[in-house]
Design a protein around this motif. Sequence first.
Motif, PDB file in Angstrom:
ATOM      1  N   TRP A 195      24.151  52.431  14.123  1.00 15.72           N
ATOM      2  CA  TRP A 195      23.320  51.273  13.813  1.00 15.72           C
ATOM      3  C   TRP A 195      23.443  50.224  14.918  1.00 15.72           C
ATOM      4  CZ3 TRP A 195      24.824  47.069   9.744  1.00 15.72           C
ATOM      5  CH2 TRP A 195      23.772  46.165   9.598  1.00 15.72           C
ATOM      6  N   GLY A 196      24.675  49.971  15.368  1.00 15.42           N
ATOM      7  CA  GLY A 196      24.872  49.030  16.465  1.00 15.42           C
ATOM      8  C   GLY A 196      24.129  49.456  17.720  1.00 15.42           C
ATOM      9  N   LEU A 197      24.158  50.752  18.026  1.00 16.63           N
ATOM     10  CA  LEU A 197      23.399  51.261  19.175  1.00 16.63           C
ATOM     11  C   LEU A 197      21.916  50.953  19.027  1.00 16.63           C
ATOM     12  CD1 LEU A 197      24.912  54.814  19.835  1.00 16.63           C
ATOM     13  CD2 LEU A 197      24.840  52.912  21.454  1.00 16.63           C
ATOM     14  N   ARG A 198      21.374  51.205  17.844  1.00 15.76           N
ATOM     15  CA  ARG A 198      19.947  50.972  17.636  1.00 15.76           C
ATOM     16  C   ARG A 198      19.609  49.485  17.748  1.00 15.76           C
ATOM     17  NH1 ARG A 198      21.013  54.812  13.624  1.00 15.76           N
ATOM     18  NH2 ARG A 198      20.893  53.278  11.922  1.00 15.76           N
TER      19      ARG A 198
ATOM     20  N   SER B  76      24.010  59.646  13.341  1.00 19.19           N
ATOM     21  CA  SER B  76      22.963  58.665  13.041  1.00 19.19           C
ATOM     22  C   SER B  76      23.257  57.886  11.761  1.00 19.19           C
ATOM     23  CB  SER B  76      21.608  59.360  12.927  1.00 19.19           C
ATOM     24  OG  SER B  76      21.619  60.303  11.863  1.00 19.19           O
ATOM     25  N   ASN B  77      24.176  58.394  10.930  1.00 19.31           N
ATOM     26  CA  ASN B  77      24.536  57.724   9.674  1.00 19.31           C
ATOM     27  C   ASN B  77      25.552  56.611   9.848  1.00 19.31           C
ATOM     28  OD1 ASN B  77      26.227  60.187  10.260  1.00 19.31           O
ATOM     29  ND2 ASN B  77      27.530  59.211   8.720  1.00 19.31           N
ATOM     30  N   THR B  78      26.236  56.536  10.976  1.00 19.86           N
ATOM     31  CA  THR B  78      27.369  55.610  11.114  1.00 19.86           C
ATOM     32  C   THR B  78      26.914  54.202  11.476  1.00 19.86           C
ATOM     33  OG1 THR B  78      27.751  55.965  13.479  1.00 19.86           O
ATOM     34  CG2 THR B  78      28.758  57.548  11.950  1.00 19.86           C
ATOM     35  N   SER B  79      27.792  53.233  11.215  1.00 14.18           N
ATOM     36  CA  SER B  79      27.461  51.854  11.570  1.00 14.18           C
ATOM     37  C   SER B  79      27.511  51.634  13.078  1.00 14.18           C
ATOM     38  CB  SER B  79      28.399  50.878  10.853  1.00 14.18           C
ATOM     39  OG  SER B  79      29.743  51.151  11.135  1.00 14.18           O
TER      40      SER B  79
ATOM     41  N   LYS C  91      27.482  43.366  17.360  1.00 11.71           N
ATOM     42  CA  LYS C  91      28.498  43.068  16.356  1.00 11.71           C
ATOM     43  C   LYS C  91      28.250  41.708  15.695  1.00 11.71           C
ATOM     44  CE  LYS C  91      32.179  46.103  17.935  1.00 11.71           C
ATOM     45  NZ  LYS C  91      33.631  46.221  18.184  1.00 11.71           N
ATOM     46  N   ALA C  92      27.713  40.754  16.466  1.00 18.42           N
ATOM     47  CA  ALA C  92      27.366  39.466  15.865  1.00 18.42           C
ATOM     48  C   ALA C  92      26.266  39.642  14.825  1.00 18.42           C
ATOM     49  CB  ALA C  92      26.930  38.475  16.945  1.00 18.42           C
ATOM     50  N   VAL C  93      25.275  40.486  15.120  1.00 15.14           N
ATOM     51  CA  VAL C  93      24.197  40.756  14.166  1.00 15.14           C
ATOM     52  C   VAL C  93      24.764  41.380  12.889  1.00 15.14           C
ATOM     53  CG1 VAL C  93      22.150  42.192  13.737  1.00 15.14           C
ATOM     54  CG2 VAL C  93      22.378  40.964  15.912  1.00 15.14           C
ATOM     55  N   ILE C  94      25.661  42.363  13.058  1.00 17.33           N
ATOM     56  CA  ILE C  94      26.224  43.053  11.899  1.00 17.33           C
ATOM     57  C   ILE C  94      27.069  42.105  11.045  1.00 17.33           C
ATOM     58  CG2 ILE C  94      27.897  44.833  11.225  1.00 17.33           C
ATOM     59  CD1 ILE C  94      26.828  46.496  13.627  1.00 17.33           C
TER      60      ILE C  94
ATOM     61  N   HIS D 164      39.470  49.573  13.564  1.00 12.98           N
ATOM     62  CA  HIS D 164      39.234  50.495  12.454  1.00 12.98           C
ATOM     63  C   HIS D 164      38.744  49.780  11.197  1.00 12.98           C
ATOM     64  CE1 HIS D 164      40.983  53.479  15.015  1.00 12.98           C
ATOM     65  NE2 HIS D 164      42.155  52.873  15.034  1.00 12.98           N
ATOM     66  N   ASN D 165      38.686  48.461  11.230  1.00 18.94           N
ATOM     67  CA  ASN D 165      38.086  47.694  10.138  1.00 18.94           C
ATOM     68  C   ASN D 165      36.657  47.269  10.440  1.00 18.94           C
ATOM     69  OD1 ASN D 165      39.953  47.615   8.060  1.00 18.94           O
ATOM     70  ND2 ASN D 165      41.038  45.844   8.885  1.00 18.94           N
ATOM     71  N   PHE D 166      36.186  47.506  11.695  1.00 18.11           N
ATOM     72  CA  PHE D 166      34.860  46.997  12.021  1.00 18.11           C
ATOM     73  C   PHE D 166      33.768  47.971  11.568  1.00 18.11           C
ATOM     74  CE2 PHE D 166      31.261  45.119  13.909  1.00 18.11           C
ATOM     75  CZ  PHE D 166      31.577  43.788  14.081  1.00 18.11           C
ATOM     76  N   PHE D 167      33.666  48.099  10.256  1.00 22.56           N
ATOM     77  CA  PHE D 167      32.624  48.860   9.590  1.00 22.56           C
ATOM     78  C   PHE D 167      32.165  48.002   8.418  1.00 22.56           C
ATOM     79  CE2 PHE D 167      35.566  51.830  11.563  1.00 22.56           C
ATOM     80  CZ  PHE D 167      34.703  52.588  12.350  1.00 22.56           C
ATOM     81  N   PRO D 168      30.858  47.909   8.165  1.00 19.82           N
ATOM     82  CA  PRO D 168      30.360  46.937   7.176  1.00 19.82           C
ATOM     83  C   PRO D 168      31.073  46.960   5.834  1.00 19.82           C
ATOM     84  CG  PRO D 168      28.530  47.845   8.401  1.00 19.82           C
ATOM     85  CD  PRO D 168      29.752  48.601   8.855  1.00 19.82           C
ATOM     86  N   SER D 169      31.419  48.151   5.329  1.00 20.77           N
ATOM     87  CA  SER D 169      32.070  48.202   4.020  1.00 20.77           C
ATOM     88  C   SER D 169      33.430  47.512   4.044  1.00 20.77           C
ATOM     89  CB  SER D 169      32.223  49.662   3.575  1.00 20.77           C
ATOM     90  OG  SER D 169      32.909  50.427   4.552  1.00 20.77           O
TER      91      SER D 169
END
Length: 463
Positions: A90-93, A84-87, A396-399, A357-362
Motif C-alpha cells: 500500500w505504501g508503494l502504491r 499486493s495485500n501488505t501495508s 508513512k505520514a499518509v498511513i 515491526h510495529n509499523f503496520f496499520p493494525s
Amino acid sequence: MDINTLSREIETGLGSVPTLDAHTHLDATHLAARGLHDILLYHMVVSDLVSAGCPDAARLPEIPTDEEARVRIERALPYLPAISNTSCSWGLRIILEDLFDWRAPVTAANWRKLDAVVRERSRWAGRAREIQSKAGIVRSCTELWRRHDGRADDMLQYSLEWAFFARAQWGEHDTALFELEKAWSEEKPSAPSPVTASGARPVPSRRIRSVADVRDALDAYVLAIPSNVLSTAQHISTDIDFRPVDERAMAAALRRRARAGKEERDIYASFILEEFFIRWEKSKGSVPFQFSLGAEPLPFETASRLSQKTLASLGEMIARHPGIHFQCYLSSAHANQTLCTLARELPNFSLAGYWWHNFFPSFIEKLMAERLDMLSTARQVGFFSDAYTMEWSYAKAVIVRRVLSRVLAGRVLAGQYDRKGALAIARQILLETPRTLLGMEPAVTPVKATGARGARAARRPRA
C-alpha cells in the motif's frame, strides 16, 4: 454520523496539522529516491518479498551500483503480486500514485520506464522539499553522519547514532567491546555498524584490554559528541541480561574475551552501558537517550522479540538515572501496556512512534489507542518514519494520519473527545511534544493537505 464519514472529516483536518518526523535515516546528499530501487527495495518491502519467496534477503547496499540495483529489481518483480495485500505494498502504491502519477502494476515490461521517471525527478531542484511539504512534515531528524556539508540543515536536525553498546549481533558475544573500540578508533562520530553483522568485522586501531581502557574510551566518546545533536540513539537488546557488574567481574570477563559466550556478552554490555549512563547524565543530561526495543537479530534482518525480564530491567535502568530523559522506539506490540505504565510513573521516560515491526496499520492503531487512553500527550511522540528517502517519509505520514483519524473518530463518537479536542490532541503528539522533549523545531511551511490523501491536492512539482 458513522465512523467512516467522521474519520474522513478528521483526516482532512489532520492535513493542516504540521508534523515533525522524529527519527529517520534521510541522507542530505540524496534526500529523494535516486532510482526505483530506493522505493521498491526499501528494507521493509524486502522482508515482504522474502515472505513471498524472493531469495534476496539482504538489504541493498547504501550506494548500489546500477547493475546491483538492476539485478535485485528484476529478481524481485515476480514476487510483487504476492505482496499486493501488505501495508508496505500500500505504501508503494501511495508513493507511485501521488508522487509519480504511476498507477500501473510494476512489471518486467515497464519497470525501466518507471525507473527513468524516478531518476529524472530526483534531479529536479527542490524535489525533496516539495515531497516533505506534501507530507505536511515541517522538519525531520536524521543521523548526524548523514548531515555531510550541512546542505539540508533547513530540512533536517540530527541525532547521534554511532556506537551501540547494548545491541546483540548474530553469532557475536563481544559486540559491546567492538562498538566502543570502533568509536574510540574513529575519534569523531561516523556511520554506525550495520543493523545485522555480515562478514568479517573491521579491525579497530585501538583495542580494549582493561577496565581503564573502557573508561578512557567512554570519556573520549562522550567528549567527541558535538553540541548540535538533539539526542543519541542506541538499541537495548532483550537477549542481554542487564545487571550490576563491578570492576572485578568486568576485568575477569575481559581476560576471557577470546572465548567469550553469552555470560561475557551480558557483562560487557551491562558494564559499558552503565558507565556510559553515568557520563551522559553528568555532562549531556539535557540530551535525550533514545533507544529501540524489541527487534532482535537474524542472519539478514531482525524479528520482533521482547521478554518481561528486559522490561523490568529497563524500569530499573530509567529510575536509576533520573537526570537522563529516555525515549523508546518499540517494535513489539505486546509490551506497549507495560511501557505505558512505566511512562506514567517515571517522569524521565516517554514513547515515540511505531518502530519497524510495529509499523503496520493494525499495530499502529492498537498502540495509538492504548497510549491515548493511558498516557499524557506530553509523554508520547506521534510520528517518525524511520525512512531512508523522502518518498517513504511521505507514504508513512499518509498511513499514520489515516490510522490516527480513525482512532480519534472512535473516541469522538464515544463522547471521549469533541472534534476540536481531537485535532488539538493530534497537534500535541505530532508537533508540540517532539518540540518539548527533543528540541525539534519547524523549518518549512507545509503545503496544506486536503482530502483522504491530503497531499494529492497539493501542487505537483514541475521540472
